[in-house]
Write a protein that holds these residues in place. Structure first.
Motif, PDB file in Angstrom:
ATOM      1  N   ASP A   1       0.858  -1.187   0.000  1.00 11.48           N
ATOM      2  CA  ASP A   1       0.000   0.000   0.000  1.00 11.48           C
ATOM      3  C   ASP A   1       0.891   1.232   0.000  1.00 11.48           C
ATOM      4  O   ASP A   1       1.375   1.658   1.050  1.00 11.48           O
ATOM      5  CB  ASP A   1      -0.924  -0.010   1.222  1.00 11.48           C
TER       6      ASP A   1
ATOM      7  N   THR B   1       0.287   4.236  -0.187  1.00 14.73           N
ATOM      8  CA  THR B   1      -0.190   5.385   0.593  1.00 14.73           C
ATOM      9  C   THR B   1       0.289   5.307   2.044  1.00 14.73           C
ATOM     10  O   THR B   1       0.255   6.311   2.760  1.00 14.73           O
ATOM     11  CB  THR B   1      -1.725   5.470   0.571  1.00 14.73           C
ATOM     12  N   GLN B   2       0.723   4.126   2.475  1.00 15.21           N
ATOM     13  CA  GLN B   2       1.187   3.955   3.852  1.00 15.21           C
ATOM     14  C   GLN B   2       2.715   4.025   3.975  1.00 15.21           C
ATOM     15  O   GLN B   2       3.256   3.898   5.082  1.00 15.21           O
ATOM     16  CB  GLN B   2       0.699   2.611   4.402  1.00 15.21           C
TER      17      GLN B   2
END
Length: 218
Positions: free
Chosen positions: A108, A110-111
């Motif tokens: 992910d 975005t993390q």
């Protein structure tokens, strides 16, 4: 003369501990790739349910950016460790730190955690650090230089090491008895099944064959 009650209790407890203590031993693990060649940079993890002492966790590590590479290529720490990054090149680098899945892709994006480290000027070296709280594999990258790749593994076992160029990793201080060996490598596509081992009181050795095909590093 009979020993005092407190002394007698202490001696009795000590004898019981000595009688039930499990001797610590070393386990030498040799990791091979799909072609039967020694596999370097494999994370070797050993799990044991036998009671006994455990080695202290690795709670600090430093990863260098040097000559357009992350060094070490693979680093192992434990949950909650603080990992420091330093840029020894004369030009700026990024550090992208994120959990990675099979095939080498961020799970992910975005993390992901990100840092920018200025290039080295004289003796001044840029540094930054992050705490890694989640066990598993992390990929290290650089926005400015896409060919740069490194790997951080946060181990969930107290017995964890990176294999050397000859494919060997020696895990020390294991209790004698049944255990299992797990392997993680940056180039693996699928997670392999654990290998059951019996750790002898005088030490043991095991060879683990994998289906891993190593990729050429740039």
């Amino acid at each position: 003369m009979r020993p005092l009650p407190c002394v007698h209790a202490f001696l009795t407890t000590s004898l019981l501990v000595l009688a039930t203590a499990t001797p610590a031993a070393d386990l030498s693990v040799r990791v091979l790739d799909k072609s039967g060649q020694p596999l370097a940079d494999a994370v070797v993890l050993v799990d044991s349910a036998v009671p006994g002492s455990q080695p202290p966790p690795v709670m600090e590590a430093t990863i260098r950016q040097e000559k357009m590479r992350f060094k070490p290529y693979v680093t192992v720490v434990h949950t909650g460790a603080r990992v420091s990054f330093t840029n020894l090149d004369a030009w700026d680098h990024h550090v992208i730190l994120g959990s990675v899945g099979p095939g080498g892709f961020y799970l992910d994006a975005t993390q992901n955690q990100q840092m920018r480290l200025a290039g080295k000027v004289g003796e001044t070296v840029a540094r930054d650090s992050r705490v890694v709280a989640k066990p598993g594999a992390y990929l290290l990258g650089c926005h400015l230089h896409s060919s740069m790749r490194g790997h951080l593994y946060v181990a969930d076992s107290p017995w964890s090491r990176v294999s050397e160029a000859d494919g060997q990793a020696v895990l020390t201080g294991l209790p004698a008895g049944p255990a299992r060996v797990r392997i993680w490598h940056p180039d693996q596509v699928l997670e392999g099944a654990p290998t059951a081992v019996e750790v002898g009181a005088g030490g043991s050795a095991v060879t683990v064959n994998t289906a891993i095909i190593t990729a050429r590093r740039r």
